[in-house]
Scaffold this motif. Structure first.
Motif, mmCIF file in Angstrom:
data_model
loop_
_atom_site.group_PDB
_atom_site.id
_atom_site.type_symbol
_atom_site.label_atom_id
_atom_site.label_comp_id
_atom_site.label_asym_id
_atom_site.label_seq_id
_atom_site.Cartn_x
_atom_site.Cartn_y
_atom_site.Cartn_z
ATOM 1 N N VAL A 1 2.943 -4.574 3.565
ATOM 2 C CA VAL A 1 4.085 -3.527 3.783
ATOM 3 C C VAL A 1 3.437 -2.214 3.379
ATOM 4 O O VAL A 1 2.578 -2.102 2.309
ATOM 5 N N VAL A 2 3.598 -1.223 4.030
ATOM 6 C CA VAL A 2 3.300 0.319 3.657
ATOM 7 C C VAL A 2 4.371 1.234 3.336
ATOM 8 O O VAL A 2 5.252 1.312 3.804
ATOM 9 N N GLU A 3 4.046 1.677 1.937
ATOM 10 C CA GLU A 3 4.973 2.820 1.459
ATOM 11 C C GLU A 3 4.377 4.158 1.687
ATOM 12 O O GLU A 3 3.224 4.460 1.196
ATOM 13 N N VAL A 4 5.103 4.929 2.658
ATOM 14 C CA VAL A 4 4.828 6.325 3.030
ATOM 15 C C VAL A 4 5.533 7.226 2.159
ATOM 16 O O VAL A 4 7.007 7.302 2.585
ATOM 17 N N THR A 5 5.284 8.274 1.565
ATOM 18 C CA THR A 5 5.829 9.381 0.890
ATOM 19 C C THR A 5 5.517 10.559 1.729
ATOM 20 O O THR A 5 4.650 11.257 1.236
ATOM 21 N N TRP B 1 0.862 -1.197 0.040
ATOM 22 C CA TRP B 1 -0.048 0.117 -0.055
ATOM 23 C C TRP B 1 0.706 1.523 0.163
ATOM 24 O O TRP B 1 1.792 1.238 0.651
ATOM 25 N N THR B 2 0.608 2.312 -0.667
ATOM 26 C CA THR B 2 1.341 3.572 -0.860
ATOM 27 C C THR B 2 0.560 4.660 -0.563
ATOM 28 O O THR B 2 -0.773 4.767 -0.569
ATOM 29 N N VAL B 3 1.150 5.540 0.429
ATOM 30 C CA VAL B 3 0.431 6.567 1.214
ATOM 31 C C VAL B 3 1.373 7.835 0.816
ATOM 32 O O VAL B 3 2.646 7.880 1.155
ATOM 33 N N LEU B 4 0.741 9.010 0.276
ATOM 34 C CA LEU B 4 1.355 10.192 -0.058
ATOM 35 C C LEU B 4 0.882 11.256 0.679
ATOM 36 O O LEU B 4 -0.441 11.412 0.835
ATOM 37 N N LEU C 1 -4.371 2.366 12.250
ATOM 38 C CA LEU C 1 -2.836 1.835 12.227
ATOM 39 C C LEU C 1 -2.181 3.140 12.155
ATOM 40 O O LEU C 1 -2.147 4.103 11.307
ATOM 41 N N ASN C 2 -1.174 3.111 13.423
ATOM 42 C CA ASN C 2 -0.214 4.394 13.508
ATOM 43 C C ASN C 2 1.019 4.028 12.797
ATOM 44 O O ASN C 2 1.514 3.261 13.494
ATOM 45 N N LEU C 3 1.787 4.988 12.202
ATOM 46 C CA LEU C 3 2.890 4.694 11.753
ATOM 47 C C LEU C 3 3.819 5.882 12.167
ATOM 48 O O LEU C 3 3.429 7.098 12.018
ATOM 49 N N ALA C 4 5.444 5.514 12.817
ATOM 50 C CA ALA C 4 5.874 6.629 13.329
ATOM 51 C C ALA C 4 6.822 6.808 12.071
ATOM 52 O O ALA C 4 7.709 6.175 11.807
ATOM 53 N N LEU C 5 6.987 7.958 11.319
ATOM 54 C CA LEU C 5 7.768 8.437 10.221
ATOM 55 C C LEU C 5 9.022 8.914 10.741
ATOM 56 O O LEU C 5 9.253 9.486 11.966
ATOM 57 N N PHE C 6 10.007 8.846 9.720
ATOM 58 C CA PHE C 6 11.323 9.057 10.144
ATOM 59 C C PHE C 6 11.603 10.673 9.564
ATOM 60 O O PHE C 6 10.960 10.881 8.879
ATOM 61 N N GLY C 7 12.778 11.162 9.972
ATOM 62 C CA GLY C 7 13.240 12.116 9.013
ATOM 63 C C GLY C 7 13.917 11.775 7.571
ATOM 64 O O GLY C 7 13.640 10.632 7.284
ATOM 65 N N PRO C 8 14.736 12.654 7.014
ATOM 66 C CA PRO C 8 15.147 12.252 5.667
ATOM 67 C C PRO C 8 16.106 11.222 5.653
ATOM 68 O O PRO C 8 17.043 11.002 6.704
ATOM 69 N N ALA C 9 16.034 9.931 4.814
ATOM 70 C CA ALA C 9 17.315 9.047 4.575
ATOM 71 C C ALA C 9 18.106 9.492 3.725
ATOM 72 O O ALA C 9 17.614 10.237 2.420
ATOM 73 N N ALA D 1 10.143 8.112 -0.117
ATOM 74 C CA ALA D 1 9.395 6.993 0.361
ATOM 75 C C ALA D 1 10.049 6.175 1.670
ATOM 76 O O ALA D 1 11.216 6.266 1.612
ATOM 77 N N GLN D 2 9.266 5.802 2.385
ATOM 78 C CA GLN D 2 9.564 5.134 3.587
ATOM 79 C C GLN D 2 8.664 3.758 3.814
ATOM 80 O O GLN D 2 7.557 3.882 3.448
ATOM 81 N N ASP D 3 9.307 2.714 3.754
ATOM 82 C CA ASP D 3 8.615 1.449 3.910
ATOM 83 C C ASP D 3 8.665 0.936 5.230
ATOM 84 O O ASP D 3 9.496 0.905 6.038
ATOM 85 N N PHE D 4 7.284 0.339 5.726
ATOM 86 C CA PHE D 4 7.239 -0.263 6.851
ATOM 87 C C PHE D 4 6.565 -1.689 6.727
ATOM 88 O O PHE D 4 5.517 -1.732 6.020
ATOM 89 N N GLN D 5 7.019 -2.621 7.440
ATOM 90 C CA GLN D 5 6.212 -3.911 7.720
ATOM 91 C C GLN D 5 5.299 -3.912 8.633
ATOM 92 O O GLN D 5 5.329 -3.346 9.814
ATOM 93 N N VAL D 6 3.906 -4.252 8.280
ATOM 94 C CA VAL D 6 2.855 -4.372 9.192
ATOM 95 C C VAL D 6 2.594 -5.660 9.596
ATOM 96 O O VAL D 6 2.139 -6.548 8.915
ATOM 97 N N ASP D 7 2.826 -5.738 10.990
ATOM 98 C CA ASP D 7 2.742 -7.102 11.594
ATOM 99 C C ASP D 7 1.184 -7.639 11.496
ATOM 100 O O ASP D 7 0.772 -8.803 11.563
#
Length: 251
Positions: A57-61, A6-9, A82-90, A70-76
């Motif tokens: 797997v969730v893809e968040v941009t 899944w992708t989230v923008l 569903l709450n996702l904690a985003l990170f700073g720039p990679a 884009a940041q990718d997260f495995q969803v158990d």
């Protein structure tokens, strides 16, 4: 087991939408046509049977304009909320130096204009390609390239045509800063090839061209020379860094 992606923008909007990334496969590759062809708790997807509540797997941009790619997260487990904690720039934290002569001398920082290309794919979403480029001038040899999470081959091409491109590998996680040192060859490590491309009657070709060197076993070298013959018809300004074997011209 199939993997759902899944992708989230996110771009400052009050809400975000999800889109299931799917590509229609060749009909001959289908292993199911309807849910009844699958086991209990599985459904039929275009690439086979799978449990819709697993291998997510969730893809968040968050905001590409601010270097948040884009940041990718495995969803158990799938939950109503569903709450996702985003990170700073990679980023890829690069350091570019130029080798010096004689051998053993300390390399010096390279501070001239260059072009960077990071080409790779997501580490969690097989087949999801990612590409990032930048034109910049290093500061004391250092540079930073914001990227999405994934595994990349980073190609550095100096603006100076007298230097061949160099490559490195980097695997970047959400919010990660991966160091990557790239060493350009010293002048005595670069082989210069000169030539002319002519049409019948010895007329010079006046078009954009690319010259690709081949190794001793006819394998293309990783570095190629591009130039516009209409602006510089002769000679072609191509240089490659030879390996230790005299018969090879590849960088």
């Amino acid at each position: 087991m199939r993997r759902l992606a899944w992708t989230v923008l996110l771009s400052g909007l009050p809400s975000a939408g999800c889109v299931l990334l799917e590509e229609a496969p060749d009909p001959s590759q289908l292993v199911c046509r309807e849910d009844s062809d699958c086991a209990i708790n599985e459904v039929c997807f275009p690439d086979g049977c799978g449990d819709p509540g697993r291998d997510i797997v969730v893809e968040v941009t968050p905001n590409p304009h601010d270097g948040l790619h884009a940041q990718d997260f495995q969803v158990d487990a799938i939950r109503p909320e569903l709450n996702l904690a985003l990170f700073g720039p990679a980023t890829v934290q690069g350091s570019t130096v130029r080798a010096t002569s004689p051998v053993g001398s300390a390399p010096r920082p390279y501070n001239e204009p260059l072009h960077l290309t990071a080409r790779g794919e997501s580490a969690l979403l097989p087949g999801v390609a990612r590409l990032f480029t930048a034109d910049l001038v290093p500061l004391n040899g250092a540079w930073v390239l914001p990227v999405g999470t994934g595994t990349y081959t980073v190609t550095l091409e100096p603006e100076d045509l007298g230097l061949p491109p160099v490559r490195g590998e980097a695997t970047v996680s959400p919010g990660g800063a991966v160091p990557l040192q790239m060493v350009l060859p010293s002048p005595n490590q670069v082989a210069r090839l000169e030539g002319r491309v002519v049409r019948q009657g010895a007329q010079l070709v006046d078009a954009a061209l690319q010259v690709q060197a081949l190794d001793a076993d006819l394998t293309p070298c990783p570095s190629a020379c591009r130039w516009n013959a209409a602006r510089a018809p002769s000679p072609w300004p191509c240089r490659w860094r030879p390996r230790s074997a005299p018969a090879s011209w590849c960088a």
